[in-house]
Design an enzyme around this catalytic site. Structure first.
Site, PDB file in Angstrom:
ATOM      1  N   LEU A  14       0.822  -1.213   0.000  1.00 36.48           N
ATOM      2  CA  LEU A  14       0.000   0.000   0.000  1.00 36.48           C
ATOM      3  C   LEU A  14       0.856   1.263   0.000  1.00 36.48           C
ATOM      4  O   LEU A  14       0.894   2.003   0.981  1.00 36.48           O
ATOM      5  CB  LEU A  14      -0.963   0.004   1.188  1.00 36.48           C
ATOM      6  CG  LEU A  14      -2.182  -0.915   1.037  1.00 36.48           C
ATOM      7  CD1 LEU A  14      -3.169  -0.675   2.164  1.00 36.48           C
ATOM      8  CD2 LEU A  14      -2.870  -0.696  -0.306  1.00 36.48           C
ATOM      9  N   HIS A  15       1.628   1.455  -1.035  1.00 33.58           N
ATOM     10  CA  HIS A  15       2.281   2.742  -1.238  1.00 33.58           C
ATOM     11  C   HIS A  15       2.268   3.049  -2.715  1.00 33.58           C
ATOM     12  O   HIS A  15       1.631   2.327  -3.477  1.00 33.58           O
ATOM     13  CB  HIS A  15       3.691   2.805  -0.678  1.00 33.58           C
ATOM     14  CG  HIS A  15       4.280   1.483  -0.334  1.00 33.58           C
ATOM     15  ND1 HIS A  15       4.834   0.671  -1.263  1.00 33.58           N
ATOM     16  CD2 HIS A  15       4.340   0.831   0.851  1.00 33.58           C
ATOM     17  CE1 HIS A  15       5.247  -0.429  -0.667  1.00 33.58           C
ATOM     18  NE2 HIS A  15       4.957  -0.377   0.609  1.00 33.58           N
ATOM     19  N   ALA A  16       2.962   4.131  -3.095  1.00 31.17           N
ATOM     20  CA  ALA A  16       2.965   4.560  -4.494  1.00 31.17           C
ATOM     21  C   ALA A  16       1.534   4.718  -5.006  1.00 31.17           C
ATOM     22  O   ALA A  16       0.672   5.166  -4.271  1.00 31.17           O
ATOM     23  CB  ALA A  16       3.771   3.596  -5.356  1.00 31.17           C
TER      24      ALA A  16
END
Lengths: 88, 574
Positions: A14-16
């Site tokens: 859960l990034h970018a």
């Protein structure tokens, strides 16, 4: 209050880009929406990219997605489905 | 008022000034006492709105230009509008009585710290985005307008102390009509950029920043090497007429582009181009050039935030080779150090970077890095005619070591059944006096060589080409350069190997006749100077050029050489 356990399955976690999309989706609900890593006490709001990045859920990690407010059920169900459908 | 500098092309520009300085600030956390909290909150909101407006405008301009760099704007906007940080900033202003800029700094710094310490690399990288947004907010708070060269509102002449490679990664080519810098000479990065954009530039104009103001109209006269500040209406009118005349001359020159590059009696001079990527306007010109004499691979490294992967490099090299198809492409392996820094490599600061760990030295000291580039290059060699060239070689052993690594990588590819060109040519740059003096001892082992005259000149003259104080000692026409080149040309001719020149001298209209006279048959230069070079070459009488070459080598100063070259150029009839 309504909640569900989710598991992050996409490779980048859960990034970018996935995180950005999640934040903008979360902001379309009235309810407060949070994520909490399973086994930890800290609760992070999903409406903030900074918090989501600070939480930093990676591939294979489990978390509790919770919402509190008038549209809590829809928020949790639809966001859980979004996270499950991530492939990037 | 008139200031003088070194001009890189005989062009004129009349435009508004854009003073280019990057914003810097001192970090300080201050509390307010007399001011009203509500007013402070208002100031913060205004700052945020201003920053948001800038981002929206930037995105619109980037999208309009069809740029694929617009994604980061969205990421920055999310950070700027983040509800958690926003709440914290508001709280610091109202409860801790911090000035808005202090509250912003404190909050951003906190999360920059959190992200930088994260184990995940992707999150660590986001700290850089936070830093960018922080700088934008603080600049807006200080009321300083944005300075960027990537998207400008109108045509302008850039005035700066100096342009660094990082400033010029994405330039608004349409609106930049000229460049004026306080520092730098004819071989500086700014000069290279201006040549590739085919715009006038004036370099080494002392204290120009003190005399010009943003948005005022100035005249950049590249013909006489001067800048006219606060010109009169008459002067502007006069120069507008000149611009038309210059354009006409350039049109005549352009017609030479499609002609063959041969001297009067028919000696072919190969003209190649220096490139950093496969530029789109190369495509139509490819029939009229003889390949790529210098592919500066380091630009791949300078334009990334992290080490480019083997795959990324392979794709980039493959694209270039496919674009140039049947024409040779000389890939110079990674040449960083010196004036080119790559932040993510975290190289130590050196006292004398030009005499330090740069070029092939750096590659031999970082084998993994070198190996990945060579693998990418060899894999790409299956798609065109690739030649590999090592920079900054000083001894035979360095070349052997580097070549051995290429061979090892080649075997590795064979064992993986990956195709590559087994006849790939391997050569060196001649930039150091040491290798120039023992050229006869290495010529049999290499397939070709190319002289980097910019570095060779700085090492022969012992004058740092970035240091304005020794500008007078860095002499493009020092007789030593021509003696050195003549001796190299003889050595390579005897051995039957190709010797080219890829420094700025190769595209210098004054120098071309003497280089041809010395015996150089391959010149590599920026695409924009090819047409003019052809015009010159087609007017060269070989016997006269040979005499010129002998004469120049007997001259006692660069000034005498320059005078002699000028006379020769004037007598070249069209």
């Amino acid at each position: 209050m309504y909640s569900k356990e989710i598991i992050v399955s996409n490779p980048t976690g859960l990034h970018a880009r996935p995180a950005s999309s999640l934040v903008s989706k979360a902001n379309s609900y009235e309810s407060d929406i949070t994520l909490q890593r399973v086994g930890e006490d800290d609760v992070y709001t999903v409406k903030s990219i900074i918090m989501l990045l600070a939480l930093g859920l990676g591939q294979g990690e489990k978390a509790i997605l919770a919402a509190d407010g008038p549209d809590e059920e829809a928020a949790v169900n639809e966001l859980a489905e979004f996270i499950a459908g991530l492939t990037e | 008022m008139i200031l003088n500098g070194k001009s890189i092309s005989r062009q004129i520009a009349i435009e508004e000034v854009l003073v280019y300085k990057t914003f810097s600030y001192e970090r300080s956390i201050r509390k307010y006492e007399d001011e009203d909290t509500a007013e402070m909150q208002k100031q913060y909101n205004r700052t945020k709105e201003l920053a948001l407006k800038e981002l929206n405008a930037l995105e619109a301009r980037l999208k309009q230009r069809g740029s694929d760099h617009a994604d980061f704007v969205q990421a920055h906007r999310e950070i700027l509008c983040d509800i958690v940080m926003d709440k914290e900033i508001v709280k610091l202003i109202s409860e801790k009585k911090l000035y808005p800029d202090s509250a912003i700094t404190e909050t951003y710094d906190k999360y920059i710290g959190v992200f930088s310490k994260n184990k995940n690399k992707l999150i660590q990288e986001r700290a850089a985005d936070l830093r960018d947004v922080l700088t934008r907010l603080l600049r807006c708070w200080h009321g300083v307008p944005e300075k960027t060269l990537s998207s400008l509102e109108r045509p302008c002449i850039i005035v700066a102390e100096e342009l660094l490679p990082t400033d010029t990664l994405s330039l608004d080519e349409k609106n930049i009509k000229g460049i004026i810098t306080e520092k730098g000479g004819l071989t500086s990065h700014t000069a290279i950029i201006a040549r590739s954009l085919d715009i006038p530039a004036l370099l080494g104009v002392a204290d120009v920043l003190e005399y010009v103001n943003d948005k005022e109209r100035i005249i950049l006269d590249g013909i006489n090497g001067k800048v006219i500040i606060s010109p009169t209406e008459e002067e502007i009118e006069e120069y507008q007429k000149q611009i038309l005349k210059v354009e006409k001359e350039r049109e005549i020159t352009r017609q030479y582009m499609q002609k063959e590059s041969v001297t009067k009696e028919g000696t072919k001079i190969d003209l190649r181009v220096n490139i950093a990527s496969a530029d789109i306007h190369h495509k139509e010109q490819i029939p009229y050039i003889d390949g790529v004499g210098l592919f500066r691979s380091e630009f791949l490294y300078l334009t990334q935030d992290e080490m480019p992967s083997e795959e990324y490099q392979f794709q980039a090299y493959k694209t270039v080779l496919q674009v140039f198809d049947e024409k040779p492409v000389v890939l110079r392996t990674l040449d960083i150090g010196g004036d080119k820094h790559v932040e993510y490599m975290k190289l130590p600061t050196e006292e004398n970077p030009f005499l330090g760990n740069r070029g092939v030295r750096l590659c031999l000291a970082n084998r993994d890095l070198f190996r990945s580039q060579i693998r990418a290059a060899l894999r790409a060699s299956a798609y065109g005619i690739l030649e590999i060239m090592f920079p900054m070689v000083t001894s035979v052993n360095e070349f052997r070591e580097a070549k051995e690594l290429v061979m090892e990588v080649g075997k590795e590819l064979d064992s993986e059944n990956i195709e590559w060109d087994h006849d790939v040519m391997i050569g060196i740059m001649i930039e150091t006096p040491a290798i120039a003096l023992i050229a006869d001892l290495i010529v049999d082992e290499i397939d070709f060589a190319s002289v980097g005259t910019n570095d060779l000149t700085q090492y022969l003259c012992a004058a740092d080409r970035m240091n304005a104080d020794v500008k007078a000692y860095y002499q493009d026409y020092h007789p030593a350069i021509f003696r050195c080149l003549a001796s190299l040309a003889e050595t390579f001719q005897k051995a039957g190997k190709c010797l080219s020149i890829c420094g700025e001298l190769a595209g210098d209209p004054l120098a071309i006749p003497v280089l041809v006279g010395i015996g150089i048959r391959t010149l590599s230069q920026s695409l924009t100077s090819i047409a003019h070079s052809k015009q010159i070459i087609r007017n060269i009488d070989m016997e006269q050029a040979k005499e010129l070459a002998v004469e120049v080598q007997q001259m006692k100063s660069d000034k005498d050489v320059l005078k002699c070259l000028k006379i020769f150029a004037e007598n070249l009839s069209d």
